[in-house]
Design a protein around this motif. Structure first.
Motif, PDB file in Angstrom:
ATOM      1  N   ARG A 115      28.064  -0.797  16.124  1.00  0.00           N
ATOM      2  CA  ARG A 115      26.278  -1.441  16.822  1.00  0.00           C
ATOM      3  C   ARG A 115      26.574  -2.288  17.654  1.00  0.00           C
ATOM      4  N   TYR A 116      27.643  -3.260  17.775  1.00  0.00           N
ATOM      5  CA  TYR A 116      27.867  -4.325  18.354  1.00  0.00           C
ATOM      6  C   TYR A 116      29.560  -4.183  18.985  1.00  0.00           C
ATOM      7  N   SER A 117      29.911  -2.610  18.927  1.00  0.00           N
ATOM      8  CA  SER A 117      30.801  -2.176  19.669  1.00  0.00           C
ATOM      9  C   SER A 117      30.403  -1.463  20.486  1.00  0.00           C
ATOM     10  N   VAL A 118      30.954  -0.397  19.680  1.00  0.00           N
ATOM     11  CA  VAL A 118      31.442   1.445  20.643  1.00  0.00           C
ATOM     12  C   VAL A 118      30.349   2.202  20.255  1.00  0.00           C
ATOM     13  N   GLY A 119      28.613   1.838  19.469  1.00  0.00           N
ATOM     14  CA  GLY A 119      27.910   2.388  19.153  1.00  0.00           C
ATOM     15  C   GLY A 119      28.247   3.461  17.665  1.00  0.00           C
ATOM     16  N   GLY A 120      27.040   4.543  18.534  1.00  0.00           N
ATOM     17  CA  GLY A 120      27.032   5.959  17.501  1.00  0.00           C
ATOM     18  C   GLY A 120      25.888   6.650  17.589  1.00  0.00           C
ATOM     19  N   ASN A 121      25.670   7.219  16.581  1.00  0.00           N
ATOM     20  CA  ASN A 121      23.725   7.343  16.167  1.00  0.00           C
ATOM     21  C   ASN A 121      23.715   7.557  14.746  1.00  0.00           C
ATOM     22  N   TYR A 122      22.298   8.063  14.286  1.00  0.00           N
ATOM     23  CA  TYR A 122      22.104   7.938  13.049  1.00  0.00           C
ATOM     24  C   TYR A 122      21.960   9.142  13.094  1.00  0.00           C
ATOM     25  N   HIS A 123      22.538   9.433  11.701  1.00  0.00           N
ATOM     26  CA  HIS A 123      22.829  11.205  11.031  1.00  0.00           C
ATOM     27  C   HIS A 123      21.207  11.176  10.023  1.00  0.00           C
ATOM     28  N   ILE A 124      20.181  11.546  10.193  1.00  0.00           N
ATOM     29  CA  ILE A 124      19.633  11.425   8.717  1.00  0.00           C
ATOM     30  C   ILE A 124      19.415  13.312   8.657  1.00  0.00           C
ATOM     31  N   VAL A 125      19.585  13.426   7.615  1.00  0.00           N
ATOM     32  CA  VAL A 125      19.468  14.677   6.897  1.00  0.00           C
ATOM     33  C   VAL A 125      18.634  14.725   5.704  1.00  0.00           C
ATOM     34  N   PHE A 126      17.391  15.824   5.680  1.00  0.00           N
ATOM     35  CA  PHE A 126      16.636  15.913   4.545  1.00  0.00           C
ATOM     36  C   PHE A 126      16.004  17.516   4.219  1.00  0.00           C
ATOM     37  N   ASP A 127      15.831  17.589   3.006  1.00  0.00           N
ATOM     38  CA  ASP A 127      15.293  18.734   3.098  1.00  0.00           C
ATOM     39  C   ASP A 127      13.817  18.789   3.326  1.00  0.00           C
ATOM     40  N   MET A 128      12.488  19.415   3.269  1.00  0.00           N
ATOM     41  CA  MET A 128      11.537  19.427   3.331  1.00  0.00           C
ATOM     42  C   MET A 128      10.999  20.669   3.177  1.00  0.00           C
ATOM     43  N   THR A 129       9.730  20.143   2.431  1.00  0.00           N
ATOM     44  CA  THR A 129       8.557  21.390   1.404  1.00  0.00           C
ATOM     45  C   THR A 129       8.086  21.579   2.146  1.00  0.00           C
ATOM     46  N   VAL A 130       7.172  22.187   2.795  1.00  0.00           N
ATOM     47  CA  VAL A 130       5.500  22.177   2.064  1.00  0.00           C
ATOM     48  C   VAL A 130       4.773  23.061   1.462  1.00  0.00           C
ATOM     49  N   ARG A 131       3.755  22.630   1.579  1.00  0.00           N
ATOM     50  CA  ARG A 131       2.795  23.369   0.179  1.00  0.00           C
ATOM     51  C   ARG A 131       1.263  23.178   0.571  1.00  0.00           C
ATOM     52  N   ASP A 132       0.524  24.054   0.272  1.00  0.00           N
ATOM     53  CA  ASP A 132      -0.808  24.155   0.394  1.00  0.00           C
ATOM     54  C   ASP A 132      -1.511  23.053  -0.325  1.00  0.00           C
ATOM     55  N   ALA A 133      -1.819  21.555   0.718  1.00  0.00           N
ATOM     56  CA  ALA A 133      -2.277  20.639  -0.222  1.00  0.00           C
ATOM     57  C   ALA A 133      -3.901  20.970  -1.743  1.00  0.00           C
ATOM     58  N   ARG A 134      -4.405  21.977  -1.247  1.00  0.00           N
ATOM     59  CA  ARG A 134      -5.123  23.117  -1.908  1.00  0.00           C
ATOM     60  C   ARG A 134      -5.050  23.018  -3.499  1.00  0.00           C
ATOM     61  N   THR A 135      -3.816  24.171  -3.052  1.00  0.00           N
ATOM     62  CA  THR A 135      -3.606  24.793  -3.759  1.00  0.00           C
ATOM     63  C   THR A 135      -2.290  24.533  -4.936  1.00  0.00           C
ATOM     64  N   GLY A 136      -1.226  24.409  -3.956  1.00  0.00           N
ATOM     65  CA  GLY A 136       0.365  23.693  -4.493  1.00  0.00           C
ATOM     66  C   GLY A 136       1.212  24.814  -3.661  1.00  0.00           C
ATOM     67  N   THR A 137       0.680  26.144  -3.319  1.00  0.00           N
ATOM     68  CA  THR A 137       1.051  26.884  -2.726  1.00  0.00           C
ATOM     69  C   THR A 137       2.339  26.950  -1.846  1.00  0.00           C
ATOM     70  N   VAL A 138       3.210  27.068  -1.878  1.00  0.00           N
ATOM     71  CA  VAL A 138       4.851  27.215  -1.173  1.00  0.00           C
ATOM     72  C   VAL A 138       4.595  27.336   0.390  1.00  0.00           C
ATOM     73  N   LEU A 139       4.123  26.878   1.321  1.00  0.00           N
ATOM     74  CA  LEU A 139       3.667  27.240   2.672  1.00  0.00           C
ATOM     75  C   LEU A 139       5.187  28.188   3.442  1.00  0.00           C
ATOM     76  N   GLU A 140       6.051  26.946   3.145  1.00  0.00           N
ATOM     77  CA  GLU A 140       7.294  26.619   3.541  1.00  0.00           C
ATOM     78  C   GLU A 140       8.578  26.050   2.438  1.00  0.00           C
ATOM     79  N   PRO A 141       9.297  27.510   2.413  1.00  0.00           N
ATOM     80  CA  PRO A 141       9.635  26.523   1.358  1.00  0.00           C
ATOM     81  C   PRO A 141      11.066  25.694   1.687  1.00  0.00           C
ATOM     82  N   ALA A 142      12.308  24.664   1.122  1.00  0.00           N
ATOM     83  CA  ALA A 142      12.665  23.914   0.962  1.00  0.00           C
ATOM     84  C   ALA A 142      13.535  23.997   2.279  1.00  0.00           C
TER      85      ALA A 142
END
Length: 184
Positions: A115-142
């Motif tokens: 950070r205090y010399s050449v810099g770079g980048n933040y590399h962030i990787v995650f898996d995301m799953t979206v469910r219907d909050a009422r039923t728990g049904t997966v709307l978008e798999p991971a």
């Protein structure tokens, strides 16, 4: 001498691979019609993620973070994701209440040395799953989300910090943007 030159070359190649500005991508289907309201958010990280406090230019670990005082890095990252989720919720005013699950794969910030010399980048990787909050049904798999945020180096990094744009502020703002884009 040759050994030092080799190490420097490896560091430069590693940093070059990280450059490229701010961007993110996901493996999700683009034809999903989304009209979400964020009702719940959860964050998880596998116990076997490696964490580095090394000040190398490019530590070989799953988690590298220097935007908070030394401590439990994964909970610090979880707090940033949770803050970003709360912020993004205000921009999600759709018809379907959803529960979003994030599972961290990699969070590679920059070391102080980088950070205090050449810099770079933040590399962030995650898996995301979206469910219907009422039923728990997966709307978008991971799906895998890869997000890269520019990490200025040297005097530019210092100027950002002095102007209130700390690493944490920048990363939380970026994660908010990523979550909004991935759920809109």
């Amino acid at each position: 001498m040759l050994h030092r030159l080799f190490i420097l070359l490896i560091a430069i190649v590693g940093l070059a691979a990280c450059s490229g500005g701010n961007n993110f991508s996901s493996g999700g289907a683009t034809d999903v019609a989304r009209s979400y309201t964020l009702a719940d958010f959860s964050f998880a990280a596998p116990a076997d993620l490696t964490v580095s406090e090394s000040e190398n230019y490019y530590p070989f670990a799953d988690v590298v973070w220097r935007g908070d005082p030394r401590g439990a890095r994964v909970p610090q990252i979880a707090a940033m994701f949770e803050t970003a989720a709360r912020r993004s919720a205000t921009g999600l005013t759709g018809d379907v209440p959803v529960a979003v699950q994030v599972r961290l794969v990699r969070f590679h910030g920059v070391t102080d040395r980088t950070r205090y010399s050449v810099g770079g980048n933040y590399h962030i990787v995650f898996d995301m799953t979206v469910r219907d909050a009422r039923t728990g049904t997966v709307l978008e798999p991971a799906r895998r989300v890869t997000a890269n945020l520019d990490a200025p180096g040297g005097s530019r990094a210092v100027a950002l910090e002095q102007g209130g744009q700390t690493q944490k502020v920048r990363v939380v703002n970026f994660l908010t943007e990523v979550l909004l884009a991935e759920l809109s």
